[in-house]
Design an enzyme around this catalytic site. Structure first.
Site, mmCIF file in Angstrom:
data_model
loop_
_atom_site.group_PDB
_atom_site.id
_atom_site.type_symbol
_atom_site.label_atom_id
_atom_site.label_comp_id
_atom_site.label_asym_id
_atom_site.label_seq_id
_atom_site.Cartn_x
_atom_site.Cartn_y
_atom_site.Cartn_z
ATOM 1 N N CYS A 140 39.484 49.257 23.851
ATOM 2 C CA CYS A 140 40.332 48.243 24.471
ATOM 3 C C CYS A 140 40.218 48.328 25.993
ATOM 4 O O CYS A 140 40.395 49.398 26.576
ATOM 5 C CB CYS A 140 41.789 48.426 24.036
ATOM 6 S SG CYS A 140 42.930 47.327 24.926
ATOM 7 N N CYS A 143 44.145 49.319 27.390
ATOM 8 C CA CYS A 143 44.810 50.602 27.146
ATOM 9 C C CYS A 143 43.814 51.711 26.842
ATOM 10 O O CYS A 143 44.199 52.872 26.723
ATOM 11 C CB CYS A 143 45.818 50.477 25.998
ATOM 12 S SG CYS A 143 45.071 50.370 24.354
ATOM 13 N N HIS A 189 44.390 43.816 17.931
ATOM 14 C CA HIS A 189 44.992 44.582 19.033
ATOM 15 C C HIS A 189 44.931 43.779 20.335
ATOM 16 O O HIS A 189 45.882 43.776 21.119
ATOM 17 C CB HIS A 189 44.265 45.920 19.196
ATOM 18 C CG HIS A 189 44.718 46.730 20.366
ATOM 19 N ND1 HIS A 189 45.888 47.459 20.352
ATOM 20 C CD2 HIS A 189 44.179 46.910 21.599
ATOM 21 C CE1 HIS A 189 46.046 48.057 21.532
ATOM 22 N NE2 HIS A 189 45.013 47.743 22.298
ATOM 23 N N HIS A 219 22.011 32.803 35.013
ATOM 24 C CA HIS A 219 23.438 32.446 35.045
ATOM 25 C C HIS A 219 24.300 33.657 35.367
ATOM 26 O O HIS A 219 23.931 34.791 35.095
ATOM 27 C CB HIS A 219 23.873 31.835 33.711
ATOM 28 C CG HIS A 219 23.687 32.755 32.550
ATOM 29 N ND1 HIS A 219 22.444 33.039 32.012
ATOM 30 C CD2 HIS A 219 24.576 33.463 31.814
ATOM 31 C CE1 HIS A 219 22.589 33.874 30.995
ATOM 32 N NE2 HIS A 219 23.861 34.147 30.857
ATOM 33 N N GLU A 276 47.755 42.942 23.137
ATOM 34 C CA GLU A 276 47.603 43.254 24.564
ATOM 35 C C GLU A 276 47.719 41.986 25.408
ATOM 36 O O GLU A 276 48.260 42.009 26.516
ATOM 37 C CB GLU A 276 46.241 43.919 24.828
ATOM 38 C CG GLU A 276 46.128 45.342 24.295
ATOM 39 C CD GLU A 276 46.901 46.347 25.149
ATOM 40 O OE1 GLU A 276 47.717 45.937 26.000
ATOM 41 O OE2 GLU A 276 46.677 47.562 24.951
#
Lengths: 190, 190
Positions: B162, B165, B179, B106, B183
């Site tokens: 993240c 950022c 967070h 997949h 975002e």
DNA sequence: TATTCCGATAGTGAC
DNA sequence: GTCACTATCGGAATGAG
């Protein structure tokens, strides 16, 4: 004498000796022979109270108590001797922790069963079922006793072991806990 | 093409290439040039669909889209050029895992946001945000590529970071998760 | 080795 | 790194006088 706010057995009391030096480590505090003697005297009384409370709570389920009760109720004459009944004092432990957290000097008096909603993890259990627990009758410790150095709590991480049948549970506290429930039922019948 | 049953982003689809050899590791399966080519063609279509779906879902909150929409609605004549609007395809990732668990071959097609109730722990996150994720355009891997040896999932334990950022979260997944929610709000406005 | 809350970590069993 | 469940393990905050 007070009830432990977070009992680790079906009965769990604390003796708080009347002394000005309550912040000492128990091994040190009980090097004082007078304090040790008076605390032992108090402990004997409290132990007796706990034993009576155990008899009241669980005596009806005990086979040994049943023999005594039958002798009394039915007036069975066995040469005038009524059986003793169960030795509940043998089910009561009196002692201190090698690394107590509470600031106030205290002595634990508790039944052996370890049945309580407050008995929540392995350290709770091991703090009463390893060398971390030191009987009041073993004090004062000899200078060379290894338990002077147990106050860092290393032994609390030992594998769990049933106090009654000796079965090992490694670190599986939940399994031990349900096993203790089963042992409790048998223990009451003794 | 199916929806991933446990999506890790607000849109998360799977391409299941039609081939008899679905149990091969994707790095191996896509050494077959024909399969790779047909899958890439399919991926282009699916990526376009996902981009359109993102536009539909979040376009109203996008500043870039707003400029385009204003131009259309108000007929602002900027030399007859209508601004492009947001490049939603740039927000869509297409690729495979270095150590896939599912037996069936997949290819993941998903938005970058990582917003989903199924995104439950660090390994979920890192499986799409470290070298564990390999873009379809990077296949076939060269023989010496280190990612051939990433199939044991070691990289999934890396510190969390993240995707937007770059802020690091060590192993604190719950902190990363909240967070990402923040975002997400900003990302939609881009 | 105070509790309690939260969360990260680990093993299992299922599909 | 499939999920879901249970449980173990780990840090941080706590709060009486």
């Amino acid at each position: 004498m007070i009830r432990d706010k977070f009992p680790k057995s079906s009965i769990h009391l604390l003796i708080l000796p009347r002394t000005g030096r309550t912040r000492l480590h128990p091994f040190v505090a009980f090097q004082d022979g007078d304090l040790l003697a008076s605390t032992r005297a108090e402990a004997i009384k409290v132990k007796g109270m706990v034993a009576e409370e155990l008899r009241r709570m669980f005596g009806r389920e005990s086979v040994t108590e049943g023999v005594r009760r039958a002798a009394i109720e039915h007036g069975i004459d066995d040469g005038g001797v009524v059986p003793e009944g169960r030795d509940w004092e043998a089910e009561v432990m009196v002692g201190v922790h090698a690394g107590p957290s509470m600031s106030h000097l205290h002595v634990h008096v508790l039944s052996r069963d370890r049945i309580s909603p407050c008995m929540k993890h392995g350290k709770h259990y091991n703090s009463f079922n390893t060398e971390f627990f030191v009987g009041l009758e073993e004090l004062p410790l000899k200078e060379e006793d290894v338990r002077w150095r147990k106050d860092r709590g290393g032994g609390l991480r030992e594998d769990l072991e049933c106090w009654r049948c000796g079965r090992g549970f490694e670190n599986r506290f939940a399994k031990l806990k349900s096993h203790l429930d089963e042992e409790f039922e048998e223990w009451k019948k003794d």
